[in-house]
Motif scaffolding. Structure first.
Motif, PDB file in Angstrom:
ATOM      1  N   ILE A 184      56.361 -31.236   9.559  1.00  0.00           N
ATOM      2  CA  ILE A 184      57.200 -30.076   9.278  1.00  0.00           C
ATOM      3  C   ILE A 184      56.351 -28.837   9.538  1.00  0.00           C
ATOM      4  CG2 ILE A 184      58.735 -31.202   7.630  1.00  0.00           C
ATOM      5  CD1 ILE A 184      57.067 -29.892   5.361  1.00  0.00           C
ATOM      6  N   THR A 185      57.011 -27.749   9.895  1.00  0.00           N
ATOM      7  CA  THR A 185      56.312 -26.491  10.126  1.00  0.00           C
ATOM      8  C   THR A 185      56.479 -25.615   8.896  1.00  0.00           C
ATOM      9  OG1 THR A 185      56.724 -26.638  12.498  1.00  0.00           O
ATOM     10  CG2 THR A 185      56.123 -24.474  11.626  1.00  0.00           C
ATOM     11  N   LEU A 186      55.361 -25.248   8.305  1.00  0.00           N
ATOM     12  CA  LEU A 186      55.386 -24.389   7.126  1.00  0.00           C
ATOM     13  C   LEU A 186      55.311 -22.936   7.578  1.00  0.00           C
ATOM     14  CD1 LEU A 186      52.935 -26.451   4.903  1.00  0.00           C
ATOM     15  CD2 LEU A 186      55.439 -26.459   4.851  1.00  0.00           C
ATOM     16  N   SER A 187      56.194 -22.118   7.045  1.00  0.00           N
ATOM     17  CA  SER A 187      56.230 -20.709   7.440  1.00  0.00           C
ATOM     18  C   SER A 187      54.935 -20.006   7.033  1.00  0.00           C
ATOM     19  CB  SER A 187      57.422 -20.007   6.788  1.00  0.00           C
ATOM     20  OG  SER A 187      57.202 -19.861   5.390  1.00  0.00           O
ATOM     21  N   ALA A 188      54.654 -18.908   7.706  1.00  0.00           N
ATOM     22  CA  ALA A 188      53.468 -18.118   7.375  1.00  0.00           C
ATOM     23  C   ALA A 188      53.532 -17.651   5.922  1.00  0.00           C
ATOM     24  CB  ALA A 188      53.343 -16.929   8.326  1.00  0.00           C
TER      25      ALA A 188
ATOM     26  N   LYS B  48      49.218 -24.800  14.329  1.00  0.00           N
ATOM     27  CA  LYS B  48      50.577 -24.263  14.447  1.00  0.00           C
ATOM     28  C   LYS B  48      51.306 -24.240  13.104  1.00  0.00           C
ATOM     29  CE  LYS B  48      51.062 -25.763  19.225  1.00  0.00           C
ATOM     30  NZ  LYS B  48      51.813 -26.603  20.160  1.00  0.00           N
ATOM     31  N   GLY B  49      50.595 -24.553  12.028  1.00  0.00           N
ATOM     32  CA  GLY B  49      51.203 -24.548  10.702  1.00  0.00           C
ATOM     33  C   GLY B  49      52.019 -25.788  10.401  1.00  0.00           C
ATOM     34  N   ARG B  50      51.755 -26.871  11.125  1.00  0.00           N
ATOM     35  CA  ARG B  50      52.496 -28.116  10.913  1.00  0.00           C
ATOM     36  C   ARG B  50      51.708 -29.054  10.000  1.00  0.00           C
ATOM     37  NH1 ARG B  50      53.508 -29.482  17.139  1.00  0.00           N
ATOM     38  NH2 ARG B  50      51.251 -29.382  16.922  1.00  0.00           N
ATOM     39  N   LEU B  51      52.442 -29.730   9.156  1.00  0.00           N
ATOM     40  CA  LEU B  51      51.862 -30.681   8.210  1.00  0.00           C
ATOM     41  C   LEU B  51      52.590 -32.007   8.371  1.00  0.00           C
ATOM     42  CD1 LEU B  51      49.913 -30.590   5.565  1.00  0.00           C
ATOM     43  CD2 LEU B  51      52.081 -30.775   4.368  1.00  0.00           C
TER      44      LEU B  51
END
Length: 143
Positions: free
Chosen positions: A87-91, A13-16
């Motif tokens: 945190i979710t990093l944008s595409a 989901k793009g989360r780090l």
């Protein structure tokens, strides 16, 4: 201070997940922006605000200053870590930094950098020989 090297994974989901030792310093909010060398920079909100205000104070008649301020403002995303410290990093940020599942988070004293693991390894290998020389440039007469 933000110091050290960490190797979190980017999920589907793009989360780090941010290193636990930095979560308190980032609890008031954080700003993710495009950094140098195709990395991402993560600033505590207050630190970023000071940086942005300094950049905005530059001459608006200077095309390079305008371009920097526009890029900084447009390329920044405000985040708050979730209960697990993610945190979710944008595409767009993931694309800019070429992030794959394997990432590296490094401390850069007053902010964090997020790198793709392979890109970080390549950077380290390319710059390892220059470390001693760079020490003199960065610290001058201090050391």
């Amino acid at each position: 201070m933000f110091l050290g090297t960490y190797t979190p994974k980017l999920d589907d989901k793009g989360r780090l997940t941010l290193p636990a030792k930095f979560r308190d310093a980032l609890a008031g909010g954080l700003m993710v922006t495009k950094g140098q060398d195709h990395s991402l920079a993560v600033y505590p909100r207050e630190e970023f605000t000071a940086l942005a205000r300094k950049a905005a104070a530059a001459s608006r008649s200077d095309p390079e200053a305008r371009a920097f301020v526009r890029g900084l403002a447009a390329g920044t995303d405000e985040q708050h870590a979730d209960a697990q410290g993610r945190i979710t990093l944008s595409a767009d940020h993931r694309r800019y930094a070429g992030l794959s599942k394997d990432c590296v988070v490094i401390g850069s004293v007053d902010f964090l950098e997020i790198w793709d693991a392979q890109a970080w390894q390549t950077y380290v290998e390319a710059n390892e020989e220059n470390y001693s020389q760079a020490t003199g440039i960065a610290l001058g007469e201090i050391v």
